[in-house]
Design an enzyme around this catalytic site. Structure first.
Site, PDB file in Angstrom:
ATOM      1  N   HIS A  41      23.579   4.097 -19.539  1.00  0.00           N
ATOM      2  CA  HIS A  41      22.473   5.031 -19.236  1.00  0.00           C
ATOM      3  C   HIS A  41      22.355   5.109 -17.713  1.00  0.00           C
ATOM      4  O   HIS A  41      22.030   4.113 -17.074  1.00  0.00           O
ATOM      5  CB  HIS A  41      21.200   4.465 -19.880  1.00  0.00           C
TER       6      HIS A  41
ATOM      7  N   HIS B 185      21.127   7.230 -14.057  1.00  0.00           N
ATOM      8  CA  HIS B 185      20.351   8.263 -13.359  1.00  0.00           C
ATOM      9  C   HIS B 185      21.188   8.733 -12.163  1.00  0.00           C
ATOM     10  O   HIS B 185      21.977   7.963 -11.607  1.00  0.00           O
ATOM     11  CB  HIS B 185      18.999   7.709 -12.915  1.00  0.00           C
TER      12      HIS B 185
ATOM     13  N   CYS C  71      11.591   7.894 -14.083  1.00  0.00           N
ATOM     14  CA  CYS C  71      10.893   6.718 -14.590  1.00  0.00           C
ATOM     15  C   CYS C  71       9.565   6.636 -13.855  1.00  0.00           C
ATOM     16  O   CYS C  71       9.550   6.570 -12.629  1.00  0.00           O
ATOM     17  CB  CYS C  71      11.716   5.454 -14.363  1.00  0.00           C
TER      18      CYS C  71
END
Lengths: 314, 314
Positions: free
Chosen positions: A212, A214, A245
């Site tokens: 995952h 970003h 986030c």
């Protein structure tokens, strides 16, 4: 993994994207988004978070959204929970997969879920027990996202050995999947390949390994390619790069699903997702969130001449 | 390569960036840009193109710009030429390196430099002869950029064997460097690693191998990481991602120098460039080209907490 698919991409925009958006995305439009993306061949969608609605009102409709998503054929429906209480609400819905989160960094874990990583592991053991005893949750798989695995906006560098140890504890506690997460966009492809190679070697036989990323500092897709080299074949992303986030300043932007699929299909790896159909789904986000910038270079530039995605949906 | 540097990055914004910009960038400001970037430790800057000034008025001041750049200590000064006529003008200046361009795709070569690839090779042989006989050019190195190596906006797919054959002909003709270029942003990291591994294996002993990517479809830095895996250690990029190709529709955006350096330094590879000083140089571009969008995620997000670049300039 679905038959005929080499790499599993998972849309997390309805959770990781929307959690940082204060505008409520109408439930009917969330369902329209989920249906439209499922119709493009998206194998899994994380549709909501079972956080307390008071904390993030965006997810007030979690139960309703999961119920609607579960009616779509051939879609794996997942949701997030930060704790046992959320897990118990989720189990009632019969969601296919429930993702639990813990940060490798103690400070980030305290800031994000208000407990130590030790307490997070203990909480997860209780979630596994609850799942095993819950009639509606017999088939619910449990994923664990290990956040800040490549660095933390509070502590800075994070020791790869700490990630390995925590991964081991969750694998032992019964996680079906471990997602290694660069929550704040600190990861470098060299470190990604090194750490994920260790995770796959150590835990990949019994547990699904996912990544995952970003794109906060532009290296998101480079990190995906580094993960492919480490033989990781499961990736979270968000359509148009929606996301961030709320506890990680400036950590805006999950990697862009559209560009991720272009990378994978261009490498001859089948995702099962029809990229050109998917691009059209961006409109559902932009009509509901006209003030959120959507990202993605493929959507701007279009397909290379002669480019043939292996995955097309009639 | 300069001592103490593991990877050589080369600023090409003054050439590949400005060639698609119709606003004239004042000569004094070009020189300010070159000086400021050299002061950050940039080892090589491609400062202009010796195309006919009538064709691209942006480069009318080519001779003056090269002369000013050559006065800067520890900077390798390069320029581009599309043909022998430009090369003869360039040789007069004593430029350190002259880059010649040919497209692997015949159609793109016709569109870009109005001749066949065979004629381009012949022209290059004449440039090598001219260099060898030219008093001021005794130390001028000759680079060759092979454009559209991973695909062409006119022809579509390009056969890797065609790139290998053309690379071989230019190596044999006396190229000191071969830069393999994804002119239109078609390349995929899997194909990049495959082709560059072949190029390095076949020609890397006698010739410097470089790579040149555009970020048109978001894969530019993933392609850099793939190139590192193929042991390529020379990369073109532009500050703020300025750039494109006037003959390749939508091919806007060289890879962003700032993010490239973040990738390399984060991997422990020394570039010799002080990244935080470099970010400040973006202002020279934006004050002269207020209507050009500058790109780059590092410039927006800033350094990760605790991030230490190995390259800092006092």
């Amino acid at each position: 993994m679905r038959t005929g698919v080499d790499v599993e991409v998972r849309e997390v925009g309805l959770r990781d994207g929307l959690q940082s958006v204060s505008t409520f995305f109408p439930s009917a439009e969330k369902i329209a988004w989920i249906r439209a993306e499922a119709a493009c061949g998206m194998p899994e969608i994380e549709v909501c978070s079972f956080v307390p609605p008071k904390l993030i009102p965006q997810f007030t409709d979690a139960v309703e959204i999961v119920a609607a998503a579960l009616e779509i054929p051939n879609l794996s429906v997942s949701a997030l929970t930060p704790n046992l209480k959320g897990a118990l609400r989720a189990f009632e819905t019969g969601v296919h997969k429930l993702n639990y989160v813990t940060s490798v960094s103690e400070s980030h874990n305290q800031s994000n879920v208000r407990r130590s990583t030790d307490e997070s592991v203990e909480d997860f053991r209780r979630i596994v027990e609850a799942r095993d005893q819950h009639a509606q949750a017999a088939n619910t798989r449990l994923g664990v996202g290990l956040s800040t695995a490549w660095g933390c906006s509070i502590e800075g560098a994070v020791d790869p050995d700490a990630t390995m140890r925590l991964a081991g504890r969750f694998a032992e506690a019964g996680a079906d999947e471990l997602a290694i997460c660069d929550t704040v966009g600190y990861a470098n492809p060299t470190e990604v390949k090194a750490l994920l190679s260790r995770v796959v070697k150590e835990y990949g036989d019994g547990v699904d390994i996912a990544a995952h990323f970003h794109d906060t500092r532009g290296l998101g897709l480079a990190n995906v390619y580094a993960s492919l080299e480490a033989e990781v074949f499961r990736y979270d992303a968000t359509l148009g790069g929606l996301g961030g986030c709320p506890y990680a300043p400036n950590a805006t932007g999950n990697i862009v699903m559209d560009d991720l699929i272009f990378l994978l299909e261009g490498a001859g790896l089948r995702t099962g997702v029809d990229l050109d159909k998917l691009i059209a789904v961006r409109e559902i986000i932009s009509r509901n969130l006209p003030n959120e910038a959507l990202h993605g270079m493929y959507a701007l530039a279009g397909a290379p001449k002669g480019f043939q995605s292996t995955s097309q949906v009639a």
